[in-house]
Design an enzyme around this catalytic site. Sequence first.
Site, PDB file in Angstrom:
ATOM      1  N   LYS A  86       0.822  -1.214   0.000  1.00 62.26           N
ATOM      2  CA  LYS A  86       0.000   0.000   0.000  1.00 62.26           C
ATOM      3  C   LYS A  86       0.856   1.265   0.000  1.00 62.26           C
ATOM      4  CE  LYS A  86      -0.646   0.207   5.035  1.00 62.26           C
ATOM      5  NZ  LYS A  86       0.077   1.462   5.267  1.00 62.26           N
ATOM      6  N   THR A  87       1.990   1.255   0.713  1.00 62.64           N
ATOM      7  CA  THR A  87       2.839   2.446   0.734  1.00 62.64           C
ATOM      8  C   THR A  87       3.406   2.726  -0.649  1.00 62.64           C
ATOM      9  OG1 THR A  87       3.417   1.961   3.035  1.00 62.64           O
ATOM     10  CG2 THR A  87       4.779   3.562   1.875  1.00 62.64           C
ATOM     11  N   ARG A  96       2.135 -10.541  10.585  1.00 57.83           N
ATOM     12  CA  ARG A  96       3.432  -9.900  10.811  1.00 57.83           C
ATOM     13  C   ARG A  96       4.562 -10.817  10.343  1.00 57.83           C
ATOM     14  NH1 ARG A  96       1.856  -5.744   9.994  1.00 57.83           N
ATOM     15  NH2 ARG A  96      -0.037  -6.916   9.571  1.00 57.83           N
ATOM     16  N   GLN A 114      -7.860  -5.203   9.379  1.00 59.13           N
ATOM     17  CA  GLN A 114      -6.853  -4.751  10.340  1.00 59.13           C
ATOM     18  C   GLN A 114      -7.362  -3.585  11.191  1.00 59.13           C
ATOM     19  OE1 GLN A 114      -2.558  -4.964   9.043  1.00 59.13           O
ATOM     20  NE2 GLN A 114      -3.489  -4.937   7.002  1.00 59.13           N
ATOM     21  N   ASP A 139      -3.760   7.254   4.527  1.00 60.58           N
ATOM     22  CA  ASP A 139      -3.255   5.912   4.815  1.00 60.58           C
ATOM     23  C   ASP A 139      -3.950   5.370   6.065  1.00 60.58           C
ATOM     24  OD1 ASP A 139      -1.751   3.630   4.672  1.00 60.58           O
ATOM     25  OD2 ASP A 139       0.084   4.531   5.467  1.00 60.58           O
ATOM     26  N   GLU A 140      -4.004   4.027   6.187  1.00 58.92           N
ATOM     27  CA  GLU A 140      -4.616   3.366   7.361  1.00 58.92           C
ATOM     28  C   GLU A 140      -6.012   3.937   7.627  1.00 58.92           C
ATOM     29  OE1 GLU A 140      -3.295   0.821   8.415  1.00 58.92           O
ATOM     30  OE2 GLU A 140      -1.114   0.944   8.411  1.00 58.92           O
TER      31      GLU A 140
END
Length: 663
Positions: free
Chosen positions: A30-31, A599, A243, A212-213
Amino acid sequence: MTDALNSAQHDAVRHLGSPLLVLAGAGSGKTRVITQKIVHLIERCEHRPDSIAAITFTNKAAREMRERVDAAMKKGAKGLWVSTFHALGLRLLREEHVAAGLRPRFSILDATDSQALIAELLGTTDRQLVRQAAGVLGRWKNAALTPDEAADAAQDPAEVAMVELYRRYRQTLLAWQAVDFDDLIALPLRLLERDAEIAARWQGRLRHVLVDEYQDTNPAQYRLLRALTGLRHAFTAVGDDDQAIYGWRGASADNLGQLARDYPQLRVIKLEQNYRSSGRILAAANALITHNPKQFEKSLWSEYGPGDPVEVLAHRDDATEAEAIVMRLQAHKLRSGARWLDYAILYRGNHQARIFEEALRGQKIPYRVSGGQSFFDRAEIRDVCAYLRLLCNEDDDPAFIRAVTTPKRGVGAVTLEKLGGLAARGRCSLFAALDRPDCHDIIPERQLELLIEFRDFIARMQDRAAREPAGEVIRDLVRAIDYELYLQDTDPGRPGETRWANVSDFMDWVARKGEGGGDTDLQTLLEVAQTVALITLLEGREGETPDVVQLSTLHAAKGLEFDQVFLVGVEEGILPHRDAVDEGRLEEERRLMYVGITRARRTLWVSHCERRKRAGEWMGCEASRFIGEMGEAVKQPDRGPVSREEGNARLAAMRARLQKGGA
């Protein structure tokens, strides 16, 4: 640059003309999408960098995003807005301070000062009551409720009493010319929604907003996004409903669904290719999260092959669990040649860290616990920051009290109480009360001389802070108050030296910010002072990641990744947490488990115990329902090393083989 993107990422970067929601699964790049979209807007669509805002949730994420954009740009992106929601709100308040009823040099109260004010207004020293009240006020602000609106929503006498506290709290902040963290969202939102001229000005400045997020936004932040984008609706929201783990602090995963309801023309693009984890880890994550009702269906996949099985480790008790996991970690490192920083031990609550710390120390394994004390929470840094806040706003009473008494200069509680009485009668700040003619009648001559001397010192430093380099001013200030000597006197020897080293690091950081270093355009110490409250050392300091095992809560681990992950204490009552189950928040607990699983890059171990001690009594434990929900990718169960003796023997044999091979 877009050649490196997959098909879905490419679509997300190129899409314009309507609002866009990018459903970005864990590890799906995504970044990269946000970075490349910024580059595309500037280089292909000819947007000016200062007409684009990228909003993140941490200073660290903002800095990393800016670095990636700068690295990808041919001509740089000077003027690009990359910041947290709160930093964006601060910028808006700085420019619209008149409309907000604030002076340019308003203060930002941190949580400690905010709770101290609440305690004073409640007339209590009960910390739990104060925290509860602060939580209620924070929820109202995060829901963008005014006191009048909160009064309409109040359902019982206790909430009615909280509404009155809310009114007095807001009135006091206005009198102090101060805001708290929540105000950095609530006040800009109020300006944009109620002042058409201000809204038009800011909407005209921003041609595209990227968030973002997005699943971590609260209702006020969502409304702020809508107010900033206006009728143009030019925004890209990037998030993952799987998430969404911050509902307990006001975030609303429903904001994802709300987008579709508020923007019928919304386009949704799913990023499902994972660039982090092996197949079995993703299979376990996908199987688990299917037990939650879904707003948007998606399933992660990768090209990294099946990888190692996800192993479940069952242990007799928590001591055995910690010992066995540390042995397994050490043996795996010896076998694989990995680094300590490739390993993470993740758990639901901070209290679970202690026993693993003891086991790691017993094997002389370096480790770091995340979520420790913030650099800016250290007493010595808070002391210096009190002076900075006072330079920024002389009417900041909490900062005045801390600064005038640190180091001690002969002004005690009795004198401050008398000064407080003068301020109350004059309806002014403690600083301003020193100009009242009746000061000489109330405060003894010697103490008044000391207070006037302190006031004049602050005024001189204020004048310099507005004109001279920030680093030079702060060093002169700290030297003038003999702060190094004060630390040596209060904490002789190494403790005092350590605290002074922290202050020196802080002064260096201020100097860099004052020079416009990093991702800011700050120039004066006054501007730096307004920003300090938004930054912690963990997000603001540069440096390489140390080679240590990471101990972390699942919440703190979000956004991180490790080659090898141990999820520990995965039991009913812990994960999912007992309180969350009782309160109907099982779905969020399942998302928290999903975050933990994703993770891991290569290897994942999931551990639980058969019994734990509670209040001195052994209590039976049941493996978490989440383990059963992880599906067929999981290998069940492995009790780990049978005994310490056997574990030590295995390690000794392994070391001997390694030494023989290296000879």
